[in-house]
Design a protein around this motif. Sequence first.
Motif, PDB file in Angstrom:
ATOM      1  N   UNK A   1       0.818  -1.211   0.000  1.00  0.00           N
ATOM      2  CA  UNK A   1       0.000   0.000   0.000  1.00  0.00           C
ATOM      3  C   UNK A   1       0.854   1.264   0.000  1.00  0.00           C
ATOM      4  N   UNK A   2       2.063   1.180   0.552  1.00  0.00           N
ATOM      5  CA  UNK A   2       2.925   2.347   0.656  1.00  0.00           C
ATOM      6  C   UNK A   2       3.921   2.468  -0.495  1.00  0.00           C
ATOM      7  N   UNK A   3       4.074   1.428  -1.284  1.00  0.00           N
ATOM      8  CA  UNK A   3       5.131   1.447  -2.295  1.00  0.00           C
ATOM      9  C   UNK A   3       4.860   2.472  -3.388  1.00  0.00           C
ATOM     10  N   UNK A   4       3.621   2.553  -3.825  1.00  0.00           N
ATOM     11  CA  UNK A   4       3.293   3.522  -4.857  1.00  0.00           C
ATOM     12  C   UNK A   4       2.804   4.849  -4.323  1.00  0.00           C
ATOM     13  N   UNK A   5       2.519   4.900  -3.015  1.00  0.00           N
ATOM     14  CA  UNK A   5       1.981   6.125  -2.408  1.00  0.00           C
ATOM     15  C   UNK A   5       2.539   6.251  -0.992  1.00  0.00           C
ATOM     16  N   UNK A   6       3.829   6.584  -0.858  1.00  0.00           N
ATOM     17  CA  UNK A   6       4.458   6.569   0.460  1.00  0.00           C
ATOM     18  C   UNK A   6       4.311   7.843   1.281  1.00  0.00           C
ATOM     19  N   UNK A   7       3.616   8.829   0.777  1.00  0.00           N
ATOM     20  CA  UNK A   7       3.444  10.065   1.546  1.00  0.00           C
ATOM     21  C   UNK A   7       2.123   9.980   2.307  1.00  0.00           C
ATOM     22  N   UNK A   8       2.199   9.931   3.620  1.00  0.00           N
ATOM     23  CA  UNK A   8       1.048   9.827   4.503  1.00  0.00           C
ATOM     24  C   UNK A   8       0.779  11.183   5.148  1.00  0.00           C
ATOM     25  N   UNK A   9      -0.359  11.347   5.847  1.00  0.00           N
ATOM     26  CA  UNK A   9      -0.628  12.642   6.479  1.00  0.00           C
ATOM     27  C   UNK A   9       0.488  13.120   7.399  1.00  0.00           C
TER      28      UNK A   9
END
Length: 206
Positions: A129-137
């Motif tokens: 889940x984080x590999x393509x979208x690693x920027x979290x709030x």
Amino acid sequence: MNVAILGAGRVGGALGRGLAAAGHTVHYALRDPSRPVDPALVHPGATTGGAAEVVARSEVVVLATPWDATSAALASVPDFGGRPLLDVTNPIGPGFALTHGHTDSGGEQVQRWAPTARVVKVFNTTGQENLGAPVLPGGPALMLASGDDPAAVAVALGLARDLGFEAHAFGGLTNARLLEPYAMVWIKLALQYGLGRGFALGVLRR
């Protein structure tokens, strides 16, 4: 950059989609190129083909196979031609335990299986889940890269930063002996200790 992905499952697909969105061209290796392609691998910036074929047209290779399929996947490419091989695998065996540790690592085993590649352990310490979208709030997820070839490590760090990670070099390939147990921290928190898959590990600064 042209990026070949060996292991076009959920992890490889997540990385491929993220890298394509960042402007790279992704070439997925298929075990049987004659069979219908998984729709998840059909997206802008992507092609498919046999393993040796996609490696030949790429500058860097991502290894995202399940551990028990890794040796065979690497054997399907006779010569990596000195390309960086970004090892995303974790050597997890029966009982959800690491098969390598302390005096060896999966990353070092991958280097022995693929002596014509420059192996870098990277992208193994977080979930798909984080590999393509690693920027979290709370900020970007941390990604560490360990390898013996500085130029190959620089390629890995560049791709990680293109995806949005806070990425740092983390010594030679023997430090995969630390990164693989570190991956188990994320895995166990997500799957055994109730945090679920919607989180990432990062760096806080004072």
